[in-house]
Design a protein around this motif. Sequence first.
Motif, PDB file in Angstrom:
ATOM      1  N   HIS A 178      55.062  45.976 -21.764  1.00  0.00           N
ATOM      2  CA  HIS A 178      54.248  44.640 -22.040  1.00  0.00           C
ATOM      3  C   HIS A 178      53.024  44.438 -21.396  1.00  0.00           C
ATOM      4  CE1 HIS A 178      56.866  43.904 -25.203  1.00  0.00           C
ATOM      5  NE2 HIS A 178      57.867  43.356 -24.478  1.00  0.00           N
ATOM      6  N   PRO A 179      51.895  44.149 -21.550  1.00  0.00           N
ATOM      7  CA  PRO A 179      50.766  44.285 -20.832  1.00  0.00           C
ATOM      8  C   PRO A 179      50.578  42.873 -19.937  1.00  0.00           C
ATOM      9  CG  PRO A 179      50.135  43.826 -22.986  1.00  0.00           C
ATOM     10  CD  PRO A 179      51.493  44.209 -22.891  1.00  0.00           C
ATOM     11  N   ASP A 180      51.148  41.713 -20.317  1.00  0.00           N
ATOM     12  CA  ASP A 180      51.022  40.623 -19.486  1.00  0.00           C
ATOM     13  C   ASP A 180      51.827  40.449 -18.194  1.00  0.00           C
ATOM     14  OD1 ASP A 180      50.586  38.086 -18.640  1.00  0.00           O
ATOM     15  OD2 ASP A 180      51.478  37.051 -20.357  1.00  0.00           O
ATOM     16  N   ASN A 181      51.193  41.258 -17.281  1.00  0.00           N
ATOM     17  CA  ASN A 181      51.964  41.307 -16.075  1.00  0.00           C
ATOM     18  C   ASN A 181      52.486  39.979 -15.094  1.00  0.00           C
ATOM     19  OD1 ASN A 181      52.614  44.195 -15.895  1.00  0.00           O
ATOM     20  ND2 ASN A 181      50.530  44.761 -15.084  1.00  0.00           N
ATOM     21  N   ALA A 182      51.414  38.966 -15.242  1.00  0.00           N
ATOM     22  CA  ALA A 182      51.753  37.736 -14.432  1.00  0.00           C
ATOM     23  C   ALA A 182      52.981  37.093 -15.096  1.00  0.00           C
ATOM     24  CB  ALA A 182      50.594  36.809 -14.716  1.00  0.00           C
ATOM     25  N   ALA A 183      53.037  37.119 -16.496  1.00  0.00           N
ATOM     26  CA  ALA A 183      54.056  36.248 -17.214  1.00  0.00           C
ATOM     27  C   ALA A 183      55.534  37.227 -16.920  1.00  0.00           C
ATOM     28  CB  ALA A 183      54.106  36.326 -18.566  1.00  0.00           C
ATOM     29  N   LYS A 184      55.381  38.734 -16.709  1.00  0.00           N
ATOM     30  CA  LYS A 184      56.377  39.533 -16.708  1.00  0.00           C
ATOM     31  C   LYS A 184      56.991  39.281 -15.198  1.00  0.00           C
ATOM     32  CE  LYS A 184      55.980  44.049 -16.761  1.00  0.00           C
ATOM     33  NZ  LYS A 184      55.939  45.378 -17.124  1.00  0.00           N
ATOM     34  N   LEU A 185      56.199  39.202 -14.287  1.00  0.00           N
ATOM     35  CA  LEU A 185      56.441  39.254 -12.932  1.00  0.00           C
ATOM     36  C   LEU A 185      57.086  37.794 -12.649  1.00  0.00           C
ATOM     37  CD1 LEU A 185      53.624  40.686 -11.069  1.00  0.00           C
ATOM     38  CD2 LEU A 185      55.813  41.665 -11.028  1.00  0.00           C
ATOM     39  N   GLY A 186      56.794  36.773 -13.197  1.00  0.00           N
ATOM     40  CA  GLY A 186      57.320  35.223 -13.202  1.00  0.00           C
ATOM     41  C   GLY A 186      58.942  35.400 -13.649  1.00  0.00           C
ATOM     42  N   LYS A 187      58.884  36.231 -14.680  1.00  0.00           N
ATOM     43  CA  LYS A 187      60.127  36.020 -15.396  1.00  0.00           C
ATOM     44  C   LYS A 187      61.045  36.878 -14.497  1.00  0.00           C
ATOM     45  CE  LYS A 187      61.963  36.152 -19.986  1.00  0.00           C
ATOM     46  NZ  LYS A 187      61.635  36.997 -21.468  1.00  0.00           N
ATOM     47  N   LEU A 188      60.571  38.086 -14.008  1.00  0.00           N
ATOM     48  CA  LEU A 188      61.354  38.938 -13.116  1.00  0.00           C
ATOM     49  C   LEU A 188      61.798  38.087 -11.736  1.00  0.00           C
ATOM     50  CD1 LEU A 188      62.604  41.537 -11.859  1.00  0.00           C
ATOM     51  CD2 LEU A 188      60.253  42.127 -11.283  1.00  0.00           C
ATOM     52  N   ARG A 189      60.830  37.317 -11.186  1.00  0.00           N
ATOM     53  CA  ARG A 189      61.299  36.711 -10.044  1.00  0.00           C
ATOM     54  C   ARG A 189      62.327  35.592 -10.275  1.00  0.00           C
ATOM     55  NH1 ARG A 189      55.701  35.859  -9.192  1.00  0.00           N
ATOM     56  NH2 ARG A 189      54.817  37.381  -7.640  1.00  0.00           N
ATOM     57  N   GLU A 190      62.418  34.995 -11.547  1.00  0.00           N
ATOM     58  CA  GLU A 190      63.286  33.647 -12.081  1.00  0.00           C
ATOM     59  C   GLU A 190      64.758  34.681 -11.957  1.00  0.00           C
ATOM     60  OE1 GLU A 190      64.116  31.318 -15.844  1.00  0.00           O
ATOM     61  OE2 GLU A 190      62.019  31.299 -15.177  1.00  0.00           O
ATOM     62  N   LYS A 191      64.747  35.682 -12.864  1.00  0.00           N
ATOM     63  CA  LYS A 191      65.958  36.439 -12.968  1.00  0.00           C
ATOM     64  C   LYS A 191      66.475  37.039 -11.718  1.00  0.00           C
ATOM     65  CE  LYS A 191      65.593  37.109 -17.912  1.00  0.00           C
ATOM     66  NZ  LYS A 191      66.979  36.822 -18.411  1.00  0.00           N
ATOM     67  N   TYR A 192      65.702  37.375 -10.820  1.00  0.00           N
ATOM     68  CA  TYR A 192      65.971  38.330  -9.898  1.00  0.00           C
ATOM     69  C   TYR A 192      66.629  37.042  -8.646  1.00  0.00           C
ATOM     70  CZ  TYR A 192      65.993  41.232  -5.596  1.00  0.00           C
ATOM     71  OH  TYR A 192      66.456  41.958  -4.338  1.00  0.00           O
ATOM     72  N   ARG A 193      66.170  35.820  -8.731  1.00  0.00           N
ATOM     73  CA  ARG A 193      66.651  34.921  -7.944  1.00  0.00           C
ATOM     74  C   ARG A 193      67.964  34.450  -8.344  1.00  0.00           C
ATOM     75  NH1 ARG A 193      62.733  31.253  -8.464  1.00  0.00           N
ATOM     76  NH2 ARG A 193      61.286  32.214  -6.771  1.00  0.00           N
ATOM     77  N   GLU A 194      68.002  34.241  -9.752  1.00  0.00           N
ATOM     78  CA  GLU A 194      69.285  34.031 -10.280  1.00  0.00           C
ATOM     79  C   GLU A 194      70.443  34.928  -9.831  1.00  0.00           C
ATOM     80  OE1 GLU A 194      70.306  33.394 -14.890  1.00  0.00           O
ATOM     81  OE2 GLU A 194      68.712  32.344 -14.380  1.00  0.00           O
ATOM     82  N   ALA A 195      69.967  36.135 -10.094  1.00  0.00           N
ATOM     83  CA  ALA A 195      70.933  37.331  -9.861  1.00  0.00           C
ATOM     84  C   ALA A 195      71.407  37.676  -8.304  1.00  0.00           C
ATOM     85  CB  ALA A 195      70.505  38.682 -10.509  1.00  0.00           C
ATOM     86  N   VAL A 196      70.599  37.400  -7.442  1.00  0.00           N
ATOM     87  CA  VAL A 196      70.798  37.681  -6.056  1.00  0.00           C
ATOM     88  C   VAL A 196      71.032  36.533  -5.152  1.00  0.00           C
ATOM     89  CG1 VAL A 196      69.774  38.845  -4.108  1.00  0.00           C
ATOM     90  CG2 VAL A 196      69.342  39.966  -6.379  1.00  0.00           C
ATOM     91  N   ARG A 197      70.266  35.314  -5.481  1.00  0.00           N
ATOM     92  CA  ARG A 197      70.509  34.278  -4.523  1.00  0.00           C
ATOM     93  C   ARG A 197      71.386  33.263  -4.670  1.00  0.00           C
ATOM     94  NH1 ARG A 197      65.001  32.404  -2.466  1.00  0.00           N
ATOM     95  NH2 ARG A 197      66.244  31.055  -1.231  1.00  0.00           N
ATOM     96  N   ALA A 198      71.712  32.759  -6.396  1.00  0.00           N
ATOM     97  CA  ALA A 198      72.408  32.025  -6.714  1.00  0.00           C
ATOM     98  C   ALA A 198      73.863  31.960  -6.191  1.00  0.00           C
ATOM     99  CB  ALA A 198      72.274  31.832  -8.132  1.00  0.00           C
TER     100      ALA A 198
END
Length: 186
Positions: free
Chosen positions: A112-132
Motif C-alpha cells: 500500500h502506498p500510504d507510508n505515513a498511515a502504514k507506519l503509524g499503524k505499525l508503531r501502534e501494533k508494535y508497541r502493543e506486541a512488544v511493550r504492553a
Amino acid sequence: MTKKFVLDTSLFVNPHARGHFGKTPDLAVKGFLKAAKKKNAEFYMPPSVFKELKNFLKSKTADELELFLKNKAPNIYATYLPAAVLYDFIEDMRNRLNKGLRLAEDYAQDNHPDNAAKLGKLREKYREAVRAGLVDSKEDFELILLSKEIDALLVSSDEGVIKFATNIGCECLNASKLSAMLKKLR
C-alpha cells in the motif's frame, strides 16, 4: 503499624487511575495530598520516578508533593531477585521481539502506498506486541525494587509493573483503588 506505599506516576497521570483524586495531574496530586495527610501511612517514590512525574505537573504542585513524599532510591545492589523471574522475563522478551519482527515483516511486504498511515499503524501494533504488560524502563524497575526492599504496597496502573512485582512477592494495588484504601486508613 504504619502502612507503606510506593507510588507510580500512573496514579496521577492515568485518567482512569487518578479519577477519584482529580481530573488533571495537578488536581490529582492536590486531591491525593488532601486524602493522604494525617493518615498512618508513609508514601515513597524513587527520585527517577518523581523526576518523570514533574514533567506533568506545575512546579508549585510538584514542590508540595515532594515535601510530602519520601524520595528514596532502591538499593539496586542488595535486592535479591529469584533467577526464575529473570528466566521468565528473558523468555517473554524473546517471544515479544519475535512477534514484533513478524509484524514489521508483514508491514514491509504490504504494498500500500500510504507510508505515513502504514507506519503509524505499525508503531501502534508494535508497541502493543512488544511493550504492553512489560517492565520497560528503569523507572518501572525502581518502583518494584523499592517496594520489595521496604516491604511496601506498590500502587500502579501499569500492568507490566504489577505483573513483575507480583512475581517477586510484592503486594500490589491498582492505582484506581488507592482512594478507597485511604478512606479505610486512620
